[in-house]
Design an enzyme around this catalytic site. Structure first.
Site, PDB file in Angstrom:
ATOM      1  N   GLY A 193      13.677   8.446 -12.173  1.00  0.00           N
ATOM      2  CA  GLY A 193      12.909   7.232 -11.920  1.00  0.00           C
ATOM      3  C   GLY A 193      12.619   7.060 -10.450  1.00  0.00           C
ATOM      4  O   GLY A 193      13.194   7.747  -9.599  1.00  0.00           O
ATOM      5  N   THR A 200      21.375   4.432 -10.156  1.00  0.00           N
ATOM      6  CA  THR A 200      22.788   4.360  -9.772  1.00  0.00           C
ATOM      7  C   THR A 200      23.469   3.170 -10.427  1.00  0.00           C
ATOM      8  O   THR A 200      24.653   3.238 -10.778  1.00  0.00           O
ATOM      9  CB  THR A 200      22.895   4.264  -8.233  1.00  0.00           C
ATOM     10  OG1 THR A 200      22.189   5.358  -7.629  1.00  0.00           O
ATOM     11  CG2 THR A 200      24.351   4.313  -7.794  1.00  0.00           C
ATOM     12  N   GLU A 416     -11.571  -9.583   6.628  1.00  0.00           N
ATOM     13  CA  GLU A 416     -10.873  -9.950   5.391  1.00  0.00           C
ATOM     14  C   GLU A 416     -11.812 -10.664   4.414  1.00  0.00           C
ATOM     15  O   GLU A 416     -11.698 -10.490   3.193  1.00  0.00           O
ATOM     16  CB  GLU A 416      -9.657 -10.829   5.701  1.00  0.00           C
ATOM     17  CG  GLU A 416      -8.631 -10.190   6.632  1.00  0.00           C
ATOM     18  CD  GLU A 416      -8.129  -8.856   6.121  1.00  0.00           C
ATOM     19  OE1 GLU A 416      -8.091  -8.660   4.888  1.00  0.00           O
ATOM     20  OE2 GLU A 416      -7.798  -7.997   6.946  1.00  0.00           O
ATOM     21  N   ASP A 493      -8.288   1.561   5.431  1.00  0.00           N
ATOM     22  CA  ASP A 493      -9.183   1.424   4.280  1.00  0.00           C
ATOM     23  C   ASP A 493      -9.954   2.713   4.035  1.00  0.00           C
ATOM     24  O   ASP A 493     -10.104   3.154   2.893  1.00  0.00           O
ATOM     25  CB  ASP A 493     -10.169   0.276   4.509  1.00  0.00           C
ATOM     26  CG  ASP A 493      -9.453  -1.055   4.693  1.00  0.00           C
ATOM     27  OD1 ASP A 493      -8.416  -1.246   4.048  1.00  0.00           O
ATOM     28  OD2 ASP A 493      -9.933  -1.883   5.485  1.00  0.00           O
TER      29      ASP A 493
END
Length: 634
Positions: A193, A200, A416, A493
């Site tokens: 995984g 663990t 943004e 990007d």
């Protein structure tokens, strides 16, 4: 304490003996017997000390001398000395037998041996059990019930994996139940995984539930700089396990010793491969290891040697996946037991807003929320702390101390806003979660998208939409500042968009021109997989040119699509950038107001800002990177 004192006393005695033998007082100068007689006759001798072997004397001027006695006796000497008033003394004869001489000679050697033995005993005490070759012994730790309080009740979100390992515990508790029908105990179980999914933790739960001896060791504990140490430790570990059978041996990060044999540029007879060979023999060789179950964990099953993964060694591979929304909620409930919660905390809302998080990430969110509440002096952890902790984990910590100029902040706001508008309008795209111009992590601003439901694959249309969104920030900068005003903020990007387009052509078969064929070359390190001899070029030069042309075509098409969207919504781009400069952070409802042609509503208080996303998986974020030198761009 007493041992240390004795050790230092012996060391001091050895040093004193060495000093007496080699650094003692300098002997007097030796003169001939003839000169000694002449000096006596001239009345220059003040005193003498007679011995069978030599005469030690002192002249009247204070200087000393030494004379070797002749083998012939000189009966006149004593009379001449007494006549001239020389002070004559005799030296008591010391025992000089054979045994005495041997004893005197052996004392320093015995002291050195005693010091060496004390040092070796102390080294053994620090290294644990065993003799001087203690480094050849296994470093596996035997854990008892007090040392492993973890049980399966502490494991959540991985129900299928928990059921698989639970069979090991059931077999150890009732062996006859399985052997009655001819079944045999699994030799080994490999937990596979991603990092942080709980491999663990599952092993600790097995140790806590099995009520049998549990040996724990890491793969890196086998190999040392000395040749043969790893194989010797493997042998010793299985010898201990056989004596304690039935028992469980847990090897964490087994890829440290279980990689492909023959990997690398050198020969195959290195220390790691010798260790792997011994491990293969111990797990399934001529000698039976009945009752010894090996449980191993790794996040790199692709690099393990095939002989290690075959049935009879690791009979089964238990996949420990990323938790889904229900699993995330269960994991949050487990970790929230130790945290005093306010009434507004809802684990299901946090689970919907944390797609792609591992169990370790969710534990970090709970812990970070508790720390934020403690820092604010609160007695209970509320939903606002969980929202801030979630944003910190997903987008990075806010850098409030970073001072940005007005032009830099304006450019970041348009960047943004470009991401948000394109992502809002393209088809099959994830839902906008949050857009901010507050510097976080290494980014000057972040636009975060989250999927609305569990997703395990992406359509070609969705991939095109993601690439278009990645170019939205750069196109917005170009529209506002002109071609010469574009900054390096879109470097990350561009890198992600190029990689996604390359995967479409070379790995996913989503290019009509290139067809459903894999063209990807293995560009990984040779030490991580197979040997360098197997690395060959899989495509011709002409095909490579076509691949690059197809990648460029996909990029250009997506770039033009994003440019068209922003050109048609340039008025909304200015409104959203202005709102970002004013509020610094916009939520989805505010972006919806802007995209509807109105003004954004005032931001809600932090305590009422709940996650607006539903069941989700891996998140995607698009941020503007800081202007840095090319070597540091990401």
């Amino acid at each position: 304490m007493a041992k240390n004192l004795i050790l230092w006393i012996l060391i001091a005695a050895v040093l004193i003996l060495i000093a007496n033998n080699f650094l003692g007082a300098p002997s007097a100068p030796e003169i001939s017997y003839t000169r000694f007689i002449e000096e006596v006759e001239r009345d220059r001798v003040n005193s003498v000390q007679l011995d069978r072997k030599k005469i030690l004397g002192e002249f009247k001027d204070g200087s000393r001398f030494e004379v070797v006695v002749l083998p012939l006796a000189d009966e006149q000497l004593l009379e001449d000395l007494l006549k001239r008033g020389v002070d004559v003394r005799g030296k008591e004869e010391e025992g000089n037998g054979l045994f005495y001489q041997l004893f005197v000679a052996a004392v320093p050697i015995l002291i050195v041996i005693a010091v060496f033995m004390l040092l070796m005993r102390q080294m053994q005490g620090m290294g644990g059990r065993g003799g001087p070759m203690v480094f050849l012994k296994s470093r596996a730790r035997l854990l008892n019930e007090e040392q492993t309080p973890t049980t399966f009740a502490d494991v959540a979100g991985v129900d299928e994996a928990k059921d698989d390992v639970l069979q090991l515990v059931e077999f150890l508790r009732d062996v006859q139940k399985f052997q009655r029908l001819g079944g045999r105990i699994p030799r080994g179980t490999l937990l596979v995984g991603a990092p942080g999914t709980g491999k663990t933790l599952l092993a600790k739960a097995i140790a806590g539930e099995a009520n049998v001896p549990f040996f724990s060791i890491s793969g890196s504990d086998f190999v040392e700089m000395f040749v043969g140490v790893g194989a010797s430790r493997v042998r010793d570990m299985f010898e201990q396990a056989k004596k304690a059978a039935p028992c469980i041996v847990f090897i964490d990060e087994i890829d440290a010793v279980g990689r492909h044999r023959g990997a690398g540029l050198g020969n195959g007879h290195d220390e790691r491969e010798q260790t792997l060979n011994q491990l293969l023999v111990e797990m399934d060789g001529f000698e039976a290891n009945d009752g010894v179950i090996v449980v191993a964990a790794t996040n790199r099953p692709d690099v393990l040697d095939p002989a290690l993964k075959r049935p009879g060694r690791f009979d089964r591979q238990v996949v420990v996946p990323l938790p889904d929304i229900r699993g995330r909620e269960q994991i949050l409930n487990v970790h929230m037991r130790r945290v005093p919660l306010a009434d507004d905390v809802d684990a299901s809302i946090i689970a919907r807003g944390t797609p792609g998080f591992t169990g370790a990430d969710l534990e970090s969110v709970v812990n970070e929320a508790a720390l934020l509440a403690a820092r604010a002096g609160k007695r209970l952890v509320s939903m606002s702390e969980f929202e801030m902790a979630k944003d910190k984990t997903m987008m990075g910590a806010e850098r409030k101390s970073m001072v940005m100029s007005e032009s830099e902040k304006r450019n970041t706001a348009f960047h943004e806003a470009g991401h948000a508008i394109v992502g809002f309008l393209v088809p099959d795209h994830d839902r906008l979660y949050k857009i901010t111009v507050v510097p976080r992590g290494r980014s000057l601003g972040v636009t975060m998208f989250l999927p609305e439901e569990d997703t395990y694959s992406m359509s070609k249309r969705a991939i095109h939409s993601k690439i278009c969104t990645m170019f939205g920030g750069r196109i917005a900068e170009e529209m506002i500042n002109g071609p010469e005003g574009v900054t390096t903020g879109a470097s990350n990007d561009i890198e992600k968009a190029t990689m996604m387009a390359r995967n479409m052509v070379t790995k996913w078969g989503l290019s009509e021109r290139m067809g459903p064929i894999t063209y990807e070359e293995d560009d990984g390190e040779v030490f991580l997989g197979l040997s360098a001899a197997t690395r060959t070029r899989s495509v011709s030069a002409a095909t490579a040119r076509e691949i690059e042309e197809e990648i460029r075509k996909i990029i250009e098409d997506c770039y033009e699509t994003a440019r068209k969207i922003l050109k048609e919504n340039e008025d909304k781009l200015h409104v959203m950038a202005k709102a970002l400069i004013e509020y610094e952070t916009l939520m989805p409802e505010q972006v919806e107001d802007i995209m509807a042609g109105g003004s954004p509503r005032a931001p809600a208080p932090p305590t009422t800002r709940a996650s607006r996303t539903s069941d989700a998986e891996p998140a995607s974020a698009s941020g503007s990177d800081p202007i840095v030198k090319p070597a540091e761009e990401t």
